[in-house]
Design a protein around this motif. Structure first.
Motif, PDB file in Angstrom:
ATOM      1  N   SER A 104      52.392 -11.974  33.427  1.00 24.69           N
ATOM      2  CA  SER A 104      53.041 -13.030  34.214  1.00 24.69           C
ATOM      3  C   SER A 104      52.101 -14.203  34.438  1.00 24.69           C
ATOM      4  O   SER A 104      52.528 -15.376  34.452  1.00 24.69           O
ATOM      5  N   ASP A 105      50.804 -13.914  34.610  1.00 27.53           N
ATOM      6  CA  ASP A 105      49.831 -14.982  34.802  1.00 27.53           C
ATOM      7  C   ASP A 105      49.583 -15.737  33.499  1.00 27.53           C
ATOM      8  O   ASP A 105      49.419 -16.963  33.502  1.00 27.53           O
ATOM      9  N   ILE A 146      51.747 -16.182  31.175  1.00 26.79           N
ATOM     10  CA  ILE A 146      52.929 -17.034  30.994  1.00 26.79           C
ATOM     11  C   ILE A 146      52.797 -18.306  31.820  1.00 26.79           C
ATOM     12  O   ILE A 146      53.112 -19.410  31.352  1.00 26.79           O
ATOM     13  N   ARG A 147      52.336 -18.166  33.045  1.00 25.43           N
ATOM     14  CA  ARG A 147      52.140 -19.344  33.908  1.00 25.43           C
ATOM     15  C   ARG A 147      51.094 -20.283  33.328  1.00 25.43           C
ATOM     16  O   ARG A 147      51.268 -21.501  33.307  1.00 25.43           O
ATOM     17  N   ILE A 148      49.977 -19.729  32.865  1.00 30.86           N
ATOM     18  CA  ILE A 148      48.895 -20.549  32.314  1.00 30.86           C
ATOM     19  C   ILE A 148      49.363 -21.290  31.073  1.00 30.86           C
ATOM     20  O   ILE A 148      49.211 -22.508  30.959  1.00 30.86           O
ATOM     21  N   GLY A 206      52.447 -21.791  30.007  1.00 32.52           N
ATOM     22  CA  GLY A 206      53.618 -22.623  30.234  1.00 32.52           C
ATOM     23  C   GLY A 206      53.308 -23.909  30.965  1.00 32.52           C
ATOM     24  O   GLY A 206      53.790 -24.984  30.578  1.00 32.52           O
ATOM     25  N   PHE A 207      52.495 -23.811  32.030  1.00 34.16           N
ATOM     26  CA  PHE A 207      52.214 -25.022  32.810  1.00 34.16           C
ATOM     27  C   PHE A 207      51.081 -25.834  32.204  1.00 34.16           C
ATOM     28  O   PHE A 207      51.229 -27.036  31.953  1.00 34.16           O
ATOM     29  N   SER A 239      55.641 -19.439  25.658  1.00 34.01           N
ATOM     30  CA  SER A 239      54.604 -18.773  26.454  1.00 34.01           C
ATOM     31  C   SER A 239      54.908 -17.295  26.691  1.00 34.01           C
ATOM     32  O   SER A 239      54.011 -16.453  26.658  1.00 34.01           O
ATOM     33  N   PRO A 262      50.291 -26.219  40.785  1.00 33.74           N
ATOM     34  CA  PRO A 262      50.518 -24.815  41.123  1.00 33.74           C
ATOM     35  C   PRO A 262      49.217 -24.163  41.548  1.00 33.74           C
ATOM     36  O   PRO A 262      48.138 -24.587  41.125  1.00 33.74           O
ATOM     37  N   LEU A 271      46.799 -21.691  40.920  1.00 32.35           N
ATOM     38  CA  LEU A 271      46.383 -20.763  39.887  1.00 32.35           C
ATOM     39  C   LEU A 271      45.050 -20.092  40.231  1.00 32.35           C
ATOM     40  O   LEU A 271      44.546 -19.294  39.458  1.00 32.35           O
TER      41      LEU A 271
END
Length: 341
Positions: free
Chosen positions: A153-154, A156-158, A160-161, A168, A331, A333
């Motif tokens: 999940s992290d 994907i966040r990294i 994607g953003f 991602s 965000p 992070l």
């Protein structure tokens, strides 16, 4: 098509990497360096901007978080007879190096330096196979730590953003599956897997791994947080009339600079639901065009310049405002650095 690396460098697929100072003429016009002025170059790198500012007669205080850049710049320091002071430091702390009377100008060129790209052991380039590192300072969490230990999940966040990578989720899940059997160790190891998971199409202008590598580099070095803190430090460090010039190379960085200057232009915050009842004194006033991009001639000669954006502003006499990261809508992070997964 060249991969987007930042700092005025291009990485053609399989080709050489060369340093080309981006928007140099425009940077000098905005800074207006001259004898008697003190300019801070917060991103020394290979010294392109610094050398040009010195040639115009100004004194320069230059910073770089990379010890390799500091070592490489000693010859320039020695040749300038005391007009250049070069410090190993992050530009988020630039206010610690400002003279008592304040600075006449600050330039920030947000991106990757030649030393970091040219040395395979730094792990920035998937064209030069090396350890999956990407740390500008050589300390802290590496890209390999993130790829091999962060929760899906992290990741994907990294991706994607910070990389604006549309695939991602697919890439993160493929990383999780592969690392369960064997950890990622090298740049080409990761890039090769990404190319298998998201094959390059004929219409694609960049390598499939480009956005993931960008995201990892930005995350590992906290580049967006560093830029935000540097803008606050610049506000504290510039004397009235001092000039702030920032060159960015992708939308995330440019958005931060744009939001900061918009917040500091003195207009009151309001909405269609809440009327504006007062105005704050502007701490920065626009200088020239809101945004300057490369000319057609420069973009043709240097493909890297096509994505460069320059924003500049002049410091007013109003006191610096308090640091407020909420204006950037970034965000959180930071917790990912703990590698809790």
């Amino acid at each position: 098509m060249a991969a987007d690396l930042g700092g005025g460098f291009t990485e053609a697929d399989g080709g050489p990497i060369r340093h080309i100072p981006v928007l140099l003429k425009e940077v000098l016009t905005a800074l207006a360096p001259e004898p008697g002025k003190v300019i801070l170059d917060g991103t020394f790198g290979a010294g392109g901007y610094t050398a040009a500012i010195l040639d115009a007669g100004a004194d320069v205080i230059a910073l770089d978080r990379d010890p390799t850049a500091i070592a490489g710049g000693q010859a320039l320091v020695a040749s300038r007879g005391g007009h250049l002071a070069l410090h190993h430091a992050q530009f988020s702390n630039l206010d610690q190096f400002a003279p008592d009377g304040g600075l006449d100008g600050i330039v920030l060129d947000i991106g990757v330096s030649s030393m970091q790209i040219d040395e395979a052991e730094r792990g920035f380039s998937f064209q030069r196979n090396g350890p999956l590192d990407m740390r500008m300072s050589g300390a802290g969490v590496s890209a390999a730590d993130v790829v091999n230990r962060a929760k899906v999940s992290d990741l994907i966040r990294i991706f994607g953003f910070l990389g604006e990578e549309k695939q991602s989720g697919r890439i993160a899940r493929a990383i999780e599956k592969r690392r369960a059997n064997e950890p990622f160790r090298t740049t080409r190891d990761l890039a090769g897997m990404i190319e298998i998971v998201t094959p390059r199409k004929a219409k694609d202008k960049i390598h499939p791994a480009t956005r993931v590598f960008q995201a990892l580099r930005i995350f590992v070095n906290d580049e967006l947080g560093e830029l935000a803190q540097a803008l606050f430090a610049a506000e504290r460090s510039l004397k009235p009339g001092g000039r702030l010039v920032v060159v960015t190379f992708h939308s995330l960085e440019d958005r931060i600079v744009k939001k900061f200057l918009s917040d500091r232009d003195g207009r009151a915050a309001g909405s269609r639901h809440m009327p504006m009842v007062h105005e704050r004194p502007a701490t920065f006033e626009p200088l020239g065009k809101t945004m300057v991009s490369a000319s057609e001639e420069e973009a043709e000669a240097n493909p890297r310049a096509r994505s460069a954006k320059l924003r500049a502003a002049v410091r007013s006499q109003a006191p610096a405002e308090r640091d407020d990261l909420s204006i950037f809508d970034l965000p959180d992070l930071a917790e990912i650095n703990r590698m809790g997964g």
